[in-house]
Enzyme design. Structure first.
Site, PDB file in Angstrom:
ATOM      1  N   LYS A  71       0.857  -1.226   0.079  1.00  0.00           N
ATOM      2  CA  LYS A  71       0.100  -0.059  -0.050  1.00  0.00           C
ATOM      3  C   LYS A  71       0.866   1.269   0.152  1.00  0.00           C
ATOM      4  O   LYS A  71       0.652   2.360  -0.739  1.00  0.00           O
ATOM      5  CB  LYS A  71      -1.073   0.036   1.404  1.00  0.00           C
ATOM      6  CG  LYS A  71      -1.822   0.931   1.149  1.00  0.00           C
ATOM      7  CD  LYS A  71      -2.653   0.951   2.478  1.00  0.00           C
ATOM      8  CE  LYS A  71      -4.113   1.537   2.598  1.00  0.00           C
ATOM      9  NZ  LYS A  71      -4.962   0.638   1.952  1.00  0.00           N
TER      10      LYS A  71
ATOM     11  N   ARG B  32      -3.318   2.913   8.836  1.00  0.00           N
ATOM     12  CA  ARG B  32      -3.744   1.459   8.293  1.00  0.00           C
ATOM     13  C   ARG B  32      -2.544   0.660   8.246  1.00  0.00           C
ATOM     14  O   ARG B  32      -1.227   1.387   8.255  1.00  0.00           O
ATOM     15  CB  ARG B  32      -4.386   1.622   7.052  1.00  0.00           C
ATOM     16  CG  ARG B  32      -5.435   2.483   6.821  1.00  0.00           C
ATOM     17  CD  ARG B  32      -5.947   2.481   5.246  1.00  0.00           C
ATOM     18  NE  ARG B  32      -6.893   3.439   5.022  1.00  0.00           N
ATOM     19  CZ  ARG B  32      -8.260   3.248   4.867  1.00  0.00           C
ATOM     20  NH1 ARG B  32      -8.659   2.067   4.826  1.00  0.00           N
ATOM     21  NH2 ARG B  32      -8.893   4.422   4.671  1.00  0.00           N
TER      22      ARG B  32
ATOM     23  N   GLY C 262      -8.206  -7.247   5.084  1.00  0.00           N
ATOM     24  CA  GLY C 262      -9.025  -7.471   6.255  1.00  0.00           C
ATOM     25  C   GLY C 262      -8.255  -8.303   7.490  1.00  0.00           C
ATOM     26  O   GLY C 262      -9.016  -8.377   8.478  1.00  0.00           O
TER      27      GLY C 262
ATOM     28  N   MET D 178      -5.441  -7.251   9.158  1.00  0.00           N
ATOM     29  CA  MET D 178      -4.949  -6.412  10.340  1.00  0.00           C
ATOM     30  C   MET D 178      -5.837  -5.398  10.695  1.00  0.00           C
ATOM     31  O   MET D 178      -6.976  -5.126  10.186  1.00  0.00           O
ATOM     32  CB  MET D 178      -3.675  -5.884   9.919  1.00  0.00           C
ATOM     33  CG  MET D 178      -2.631  -7.191   9.893  1.00  0.00           C
ATOM     34  SD  MET D 178      -0.985  -6.659   9.357  1.00  0.00           S
ATOM     35  CE  MET D 178      -1.204  -6.710   7.772  1.00  0.00           C
TER      36      MET D 178
ATOM     37  N   ARG E  26      -3.243  -1.329  -6.476  1.00  0.00           N
ATOM     38  CA  ARG E  26      -2.527  -2.605  -6.473  1.00  0.00           C
ATOM     39  C   ARG E  26      -2.816  -3.709  -7.614  1.00  0.00           C
ATOM     40  O   ARG E  26      -3.900  -3.404  -8.123  1.00  0.00           O
ATOM     41  CB  ARG E  26      -2.557  -3.192  -4.957  1.00  0.00           C
ATOM     42  CG  ARG E  26      -3.901  -3.651  -4.778  1.00  0.00           C
ATOM     43  CD  ARG E  26      -4.150  -4.363  -3.347  1.00  0.00           C
ATOM     44  NE  ARG E  26      -5.655  -4.616  -3.278  1.00  0.00           N
ATOM     45  CZ  ARG E  26      -6.143  -4.870  -1.924  1.00  0.00           C
ATOM     46  NH1 ARG E  26      -5.397  -4.869  -0.789  1.00  0.00           N
ATOM     47  NH2 ARG E  26      -7.426  -5.144  -1.774  1.00  0.00           N
TER      48      ARG E  26
ATOM     49  N   HIS F  44     -16.347  -9.876   1.488  1.00  0.00           N
ATOM     50  CA  HIS F  44     -15.254 -10.713   2.301  1.00  0.00           C
ATOM     51  C   HIS F  44     -15.146 -12.188   1.365  1.00  0.00           C
ATOM     52  O   HIS F  44     -14.169 -12.519   0.933  1.00  0.00           O
ATOM     53  CB  HIS F  44     -15.322 -10.742   3.513  1.00  0.00           C
ATOM     54  CG  HIS F  44     -14.210 -11.556   4.310  1.00  0.00           C
ATOM     55  ND1 HIS F  44     -14.305 -13.112   4.418  1.00  0.00           N
ATOM     56  CD2 HIS F  44     -12.983 -11.276   4.541  1.00  0.00           C
ATOM     57  CE1 HIS F  44     -13.325 -13.359   4.962  1.00  0.00           C
ATOM     58  NE2 HIS F  44     -12.409 -12.500   5.062  1.00  0.00           N
TER      59      HIS F  44
ATOM     60  N   SER G 208      14.543 -42.841 -12.846  1.00  0.00           N
ATOM     61  CA  SER G 208      13.380 -41.841 -12.762  1.00  0.00           C
ATOM     62  C   SER G 208      13.402 -41.869 -11.166  1.00  0.00           C
ATOM     63  O   SER G 208      13.407 -42.933 -10.385  1.00  0.00           O
ATOM     64  CB  SER G 208      12.038 -42.567 -13.224  1.00  0.00           C
ATOM     65  OG  SER G 208      10.853 -42.010 -12.799  1.00  0.00           O
TER      66      SER G 208
ATOM     67  N   CYS H  78       9.216 -39.036 -10.842  1.00  0.00           N
ATOM     68  CA  CYS H  78       7.796 -39.381 -11.021  1.00  0.00           C
ATOM     69  C   CYS H  78       7.069 -39.592  -9.680  1.00  0.00           C
ATOM     70  O   CYS H  78       5.973 -40.129  -9.362  1.00  0.00           O
ATOM     71  CB  CYS H  78       7.607 -40.963 -11.675  1.00  0.00           C
ATOM     72  SG  CYS H  78       8.519 -41.977 -10.612  1.00  0.00           S
TER      73      CYS H  78
ATOM     74  N   TYR I 274      12.444 -35.170 -18.082  1.00  0.00           N
ATOM     75  CA  TYR I 274      11.076 -34.790 -17.931  1.00  0.00           C
ATOM     76  C   TYR I 274      10.834 -35.191 -16.443  1.00  0.00           C
ATOM     77  O   TYR I 274      11.336 -35.454 -15.646  1.00  0.00           O
ATOM     78  CB  TYR I 274      10.426 -35.876 -18.720  1.00  0.00           C
ATOM     79  CG  TYR I 274      10.482 -37.507 -18.436  1.00  0.00           C
ATOM     80  CD1 TYR I 274       9.704 -37.799 -17.336  1.00  0.00           C
ATOM     81  CD2 TYR I 274      11.341 -38.248 -18.816  1.00  0.00           C
ATOM     82  CE1 TYR I 274       9.758 -38.945 -16.939  1.00  0.00           C
ATOM     83  CE2 TYR I 274      11.609 -39.455 -18.353  1.00  0.00           C
ATOM     84  CZ  TYR I 274      10.473 -39.990 -17.510  1.00  0.00           C
ATOM     85  OH  TYR I 274      10.782 -41.247 -16.977  1.00  0.00           O
TER      86      TYR I 274
HETATM   87  C1  PEP Z   1       7.953 -42.898  -5.414  1.00  0.00           C
HETATM   88  O1  PEP Z   1       8.462 -43.422  -4.447  1.00  0.00           O
HETATM   89  O2  PEP Z   1       8.092 -41.601  -5.441  1.00  0.00           O
HETATM   90  C2  PEP Z   1       7.028 -43.174  -6.447  1.00  0.00           C
HETATM   91  C3  PEP Z   1       6.729 -42.475  -7.568  1.00  0.00           C
HETATM   92  O3  PEP Z   1       6.783 -44.660  -6.371  1.00  0.00           O
HETATM   93  P1  PEP Z   1       5.650 -44.831  -5.107  1.00  0.00           P
HETATM   94  O4  PEP Z   1       4.934 -43.536  -4.688  1.00  0.00           O
HETATM   95  O5  PEP Z   1       4.751 -45.742  -6.117  1.00  0.00           O
HETATM   96  O6  PEP Z   1       6.331 -45.519  -4.127  1.00  0.00           O
END
Ligand code: PEP
Ligand code: MG
Length: 892
Positions: A26, A96, A105, A107, A352, A468, A777, A844, A864
């Site tokens: 502000k 303020r 809202g 504070m 803002r 709100h 992975s 993953c 990836y």
């Molecule tokens: C992991 O351990 O990150 C994974 C992807 O395998 P899971 O969650 O199936 O153990």
């Protein structure tokens, strides 16, 4: 000497927009607007450093603060021609809060400060309106006593209501100057009764009381909760803004309002907002009176018979529109503004960046790029990747039959359904039990933040589009219907009257925040259309990102959703999830509980054709894209039969004695299944399981390639490897199966064999593992579990406390712990690449769909990320943002 105080106003300022950390949002923007020559009431900002000083030094101030503040007060006086405490021409100020990030809202605020028994008379004389002067005085006493002195609001409400009752008056507007003067006296008596000391009439005492209260409110429970939910560190502190008062309640030529330069719900390029004639700023936000539209177009669209600002004050309106354009061009973003008109003169109180729905954010970013206001890269950076989730929410199927029980305002888009709850504590409690709830309130206040967070959707009977409930729900991305005035809520009875019927706590309703409808029961939902502005931003994002994005999917439904959301393959197919369906579970149990290889092979023979069909379908859906299939990794206890009936079923299938099977179940039970006989350990004990899976994969690949005409190169992934020896042993078996399928079917089979890297030892020994493994992975779920030594299954009971107490910045199972787990991933990447330079590196774990973790993955140069299908767009956008930020960093 440290500068603790920064002045603004009179077309100049000591601060500027870039100083948000020191002056709060502000204060920094008030300074910027002043320098732009806009009409800003003069004032000053006490820095956030003072807030930190205050808490570090037993709630005291730096020695020279008072002197600096006094000089700044004098400067306001010079600009306004008024004096603080002056009995002829008194200066009144507002006090303020203003943190670095907006905390609406949360504070405290004090208005009309500087009034006392003498200055009120001067105000009456100068304004020519005694009623206004005494009304302002009583508002001040009420607010100051509540916020600074701790004398609760209801004390004053009681006095006021009693006074009106005795004189048979209904509305506050029925009260005249003498009434308010009388009430002021009664208020002061009540304060003295409550506190044992009189209300402070010294204006400097008032000022420092209010400043202390605002700093104090940084640590109130509401603010603490809000900071936790929005990941705002306590060390940021708040600034305090002291500013000359301007009055929107000085008659019919005065007004106050709020505006967005574009529509914050849809993103449409049209001025949007509300105002009230003859009112103070707080009245608009509180939704006490129904506000009026700013533009004629909005008034017509709403079918309102109340004049728009455009019609009621045409000159002020055109000046305001000019300022809106100037500010939007200056900040190159949609602005959220507060303004007041005092007797025909326009004053800007705040600007803002406006909070907006994700839908609006996408439209505004795409439009602004087309208008040349921002670049495509900036447009991509403008979207909060995590908030895309909001857009991916289900909507109500337009063809579904619906029973509408009420209509309100479409305050925050998307639809949600759940059980009715009437208070925030219940919402939080039921959510913790895994139940979906809709929070139903007359109106919400900052005390309801936790309940709104827990609820799937919010419904209020009072309040406008800037109430709100509406503002907070939009920020949270929760569907919200506000102002459904035809509903009658009875908190005491825990029920609500709608469409002539009683709905009780626990009854299911659906709220549609896109149309404002409230519906009875559950209604069929649809996935939203992912084209238009979303498609455009995604296209720009895809052209910038370096990281690939795959999905974790094993069912055909998930695989199809993954492709729709733009996944470039499957990064993890958890085969154990395929084993729960229908009669499969019985065969799986027979396999696990058989006490010899022959018994296991018999059960596996039943599973083989089912597995093969699963894989054929996956390969067909993902035609031409890579598919990583992880061999069985079951925490064993998930598969064991639970009761006598299930044991009997397995025993019958195995042709075995029930007691023998029961004994074997007992034997297989583990104390710590997450660290037990799972992953490759199972494949090593029972190699025939992985052999069956490999056979199903290779046969399916041959079959799918024939069907689709596209080559299928499956990636066979072995879980929970700790040593190269484990991997080598299993790879040898898999290769042998491939040779056999080649020979049997007379087809060529291409595949890769790789491993999950999900144990610290595997990260450290990644070099030698990469000698055999063709891809890695990172399984950061297990890697987090094993790096921290925190069980994935038991973390919930204490990790929350760690985050609350600031021991951890975030839950490491949600956002990767870059310092520890991340370091292990980096080591794994480095050592793997050193041996196999072109090794494919993915992730993953759940982190694959978390924007902060995706950024980390980009930085360590993974190939990836793989995440659940619905988070694929989030990962695509986050990957682009990481790439753009990385490029900007490298050219700095
Ligand atoms: C992991 O351990 O990150 C994974 C992807 O395998 P899971 O969650 O199936 O153990
Ligand atoms: Mg794992």
């Amino acid at each position: 000497m440290t500068q603790w105080v920064y002045s603004f106003g009179g077309r100049s300022a000591e601060g500027e927009a870039g100083m948000k950390n020191l002056l709060g949002g502000k204060g920094a923007n008030l300074a910027e607007m002043s320098s732009l020559g806009l009409p800003v009431p003069p004032g000053f900002t006490i820095t956030t450093e003072v807030c930190n000083y205050y808490y570090d030094n037993a709630e005291s101030y730096p020695a020279d603060l008072r002197e600096q503040a006094a000089a700044a007060v004098s400067r306001i006086g010079e600009i306004t021609g008024k004096g603080f405490g002056d009995t002829e021409n008194p200066l009144l100020v507002s006090v303020r809060s203003g943190a670095r990030a907006s905390m609406p809202g949360m504070m405290d605020t004090v208005l009309n400060l500087g009034l006392n028994d003498e200055t009120v008379e001067a105000l009456a004389k100068n304004s020519g309106d005694r009623r206004f002067a005494y009304d302002s005085y009583r508002r001040f006493i009420q607010m100051y006593s509540d916020v600074v002195l701790g004398v609760e609001h209801h004390n004053f409400e009681e006095i006021l209501e009693l006074y009106k009752e005795e004189r048979s008056l209904t509305l506050d507007t029925d009260l005249g100057a003498d009434d308010w003067e009388h009430i002021v006296a009664a208020f002061k008596v009540r304060v003295e009764e409550e506190l044992g000391s009189s209300f402070p009439l010294d204006v400097n005492e008032q000022l420092w009381g209010a400043i202390g209260a605002v700093f104090g409110s940084w640590m109130n429970q509401r603010a603490i909760t809000y900071r936790r939910l929005h990941e705002i560190p306590a060390t940021w502190g708040t600034a305090v803004n002291v500013q000359a008062m301007v009055f929107g309640n000085m008659g019919e030529d005065s007004a106050t309002g709020v505006a967005f330069t574009r529509n914050p719900s849809t993103g449409e390029k049209a001025l949007y907002g509300e105002f009230l004639i003859n009112a103070q700023g707080e009245d608009v936000v509180a939704g006490i009176r129904t506000p009026q539209d700013l533009t004629e177009a909005a008034r017509e669209a709403a079918g309102s018979d109340k004049a728009s600002l455009e019609r009621a004050m045409p000159e002020t309106f055109s000046e305001f529109v000019g300022i809106c354009d100037q500010l939007e061009n200056h900040y190159r973003d949609m602005q959220d503004l507060e303004f007041t008109v005092e007797q025909g003169k326009l004053w800007m109180l705040q600007t803002r960046s406006g909070k907006r729905t994700t839908k609006a954010a996408l439209k505004i970013a795409v439009d602004m790029a087309a208008e040349g206001l921002i670049t495509q890269d900036e447009a991509v950076l403008r979207i909060d990747a995590g908030a895309l989730d909001q857009l991916l929410h289900p909507m109500i199927d337009p063809d579904a039959p619906r029973t509408i029980i009420a209509n309100g305002l479409p305050a925050s888009p998307g639809a949600a359904q759940g059980e009715i709850v009437f208070n925030s504590d219940d919402a939080e409690r039921l959510k913790a039990e895994g139940r979906a709830v809709i929070l139903v309130r007359v109106e919400t206040s900052p005390e309801d933040i936790h309940g709104m967070h827990a609820a799937e959707g919010i419904l209020t009977t009072r309040g406008g589009m800037t109430s709100h409930a509406a503002v907070v729900a939009r920020g949270m991305g929760k569907p919200c219907v506000s102002g459904a005035g035809m509903l009658r809520i009875n908190y005491a009875k825990g029920e609500m009257l709608a469409a002539g019927r009683i709905f009780k706590e626990g009854d299911i309703i659906t709220v549609d925040g896109s149309t404002g409808q409230v519906l009875e029961g559950r209604v069929n939902m649809l996935q939203p259309e992912l084209s238009g502005d979303f498609g455009q931003i995604m296209e720009w994002a895809d052209s910038r990102r370096v990281l690939g994005v795959r999905a974790n999917a094993e069912t055909p439904l998930d695989a199809r959703a993954a492709r729709e959301f733009g996944a470039e393959g499957i990064g993890l197919s958890r085969t154990e999830h395929m084993f729960f369906d229908g009669d499969r579970i019985t065969s799986v149990r027979q396999m696990i509980l058989a006490d010899d290889e022959a018994g296991r092979r018999k059960a596996l023979d039943k599973l083989l054709p089912m597995q093969r069909e699963d894989f054929i379908e996956l390969f067909e859906i993902m035609a031409g894209l890579p598919v990583t299939i992880r061999l069985l990794d079951p925490p064993l206890h998930e598969f064991l039969p639970h009761d006598a009936e299930e044991i009997a079923e397995v025993a019958e299938g195995l042709g075995a004695d029930v007691d023998k099977v029961t004994a074997r179940v007992e034997l297989l039970k583990e104390l710590n299944p997450m660290l037990g006989h799972r992953g490759c350990r199972l494949g090593i004990s029972y190699p025939e399981i992985y052999e069956m899976q490999a056979q199903a994969i290779f046969e399916a690949a041959a079959e799918a390639a024939k069907k689709t005409g596209q080559p299928v190169t499956p990636e066979v992934m072995i879980p929970l490897i700790a040593t190269k020896a484990e991997f080598d042993l299993l790879k040898e078996r898999i290769d042998a199966v491939a040779d056999k399928v080649r020979a049997d079917k007379g087809v060529e089979i291409e595949y890769q064999t790789g491993t999950m890297i999900e144990l610290p030892r595997a990260c450290l020994r990644a070099g030698e593992i990469a000698e055999s493994a063709e891809f890695f992975s990172f399984g950061t779920n297990d890697l987090t579990q094993t790096a921290f030594g925190i069980s994935r299954d038991d973390a919930a009971s204490f990790l929350g406390t760690y985050v609350e107490k600031g021991l951890l910045e975030a839950d490491p199972f949600i956002s990767i712990d870059t310092g520890g787990v991340g370091e292990l991933v980096s080591i794994g990447c480095e050592r793997g690449r050193a041996v196999r330079p072109d090794i494919k590196l993915g992730i993953c774990g759940e982190h694959g769909g978390d924007p902060a973790s995706v950024r980390f993955c980009h930085e360590v140069g993974l190939t990836y990320v793989s995440c659940s299908p619905y988070r694929v767009p989030i990962a695509r956008l986050a990957a682009a943002q990481a790439a753009i930020a990385g490029d900007a960093g490298s050219t700095d």
